[in-house]
Enzyme design. Structure first.
Site, PDB file in Angstrom:
ATOM      1  N   CYS A 102     -61.987  42.002 -33.019  1.00  0.00           N
ATOM      2  CA  CYS A 102     -61.318  42.440 -34.240  1.00  0.00           C
ATOM      3  C   CYS A 102     -62.189  42.166 -35.458  1.00  0.00           C
ATOM      4  CB  CYS A 102     -59.942  41.770 -34.330  1.00  0.00           C
ATOM      5  SG  CYS A 102     -58.818  42.502 -35.537  1.00  0.00           S
ATOM      6  N   ALA A 103     -61.716  41.383 -36.402  1.00  0.00           N
ATOM      7  CA  ALA A 103     -62.493  41.060 -37.599  1.00  0.00           C
ATOM      8  C   ALA A 103     -63.469  39.917 -37.348  1.00  0.00           C
ATOM      9  CB  ALA A 103     -61.552  40.688 -38.739  1.00  0.00           C
TER      10      ALA A 103
END
Length: 182
Positions: A102-103
């Site tokens: 994800c991030a």
């Protein structure tokens, strides 16, 4: 038995963290949940997870892999934590596996351990770099010992790929079949 360190902080993405922990444990991989905040750590959607230990009390080199779940606040916490950054650098220096979803690849970027090819949650590549970003092409990108994935919807594929790296194809297939993954 392979041993994996999953590092969380306030605001971690629950789907990613729990999927990784659950799927790896199904493969008989020891998973230790470490926090840089409180033992009872609150995720992005207000789900509380009890970590096993504080990261400051662990030696990253006792593990075969370090994994960072995403979540915007969690990613910022991990990227700004000297302890997390130093742990990532040590794992890279000792040629251990480093994984982020994800991030969280942004935290790898800030530690300067992200290899050339990677993926992340769409738009976070703008904070990392365009060069080497695989975008929509792949759910999981493996570049030597650095593994990245896109986000909550790819958490299962990501966790299963980690099994292949830490165990073998047979264990991967057995866990995959048991979870009814096509």
């Amino acid at each position: 038995m392979p041993k994996v360190l999953v590092v969380i902080s306030t605001g971690f993405e629950e789907i990613e963290a729990i999927t990784i922990i659950d799927v790896l444990r199904r493969a008989q991989i020891e998973v230790v949940i470490a926090t840089i905040n409180d033992i009872l750590t609150v995720g992005a959607n207000a789900i509380v997870i009890q970590a096993n230990q504080y990261l400051k009390n662990l030696n990253p080199l006792d593990f075969d892999m370090i994994v960072l779940p995403g979540g915007g606040t969690n990613t910022q916490n991990l990227a700004s934590s000297t302890l997390v950054q130093n742990s990532l650098k040590l794992m890279k220096e000792k040629n251990r596996y480093i994984a982020a979803i994800c991030a969280a690849p942004y935290a790898l970027h800030t530690a300067n351990v992200l290899n050339k090819n990677y993926t992340c949650y769409p738009s976070f590549e703008e904070k990392i770099r365009q060069d080497g970003y695989q975008g929509d092409n792949q759910e999981v990108v493996i570049d030597e010992k650095v593994i990245t994935s896109r986000g909550p919807a790819t958490a299962m594929t990501f966790a299963l790929e980690l099994i292949k790296l830490l165990k073998d194809e047979n264990t991967y297939q057995k866990v995959k079949d048991g979870l009814l993954v096509k």
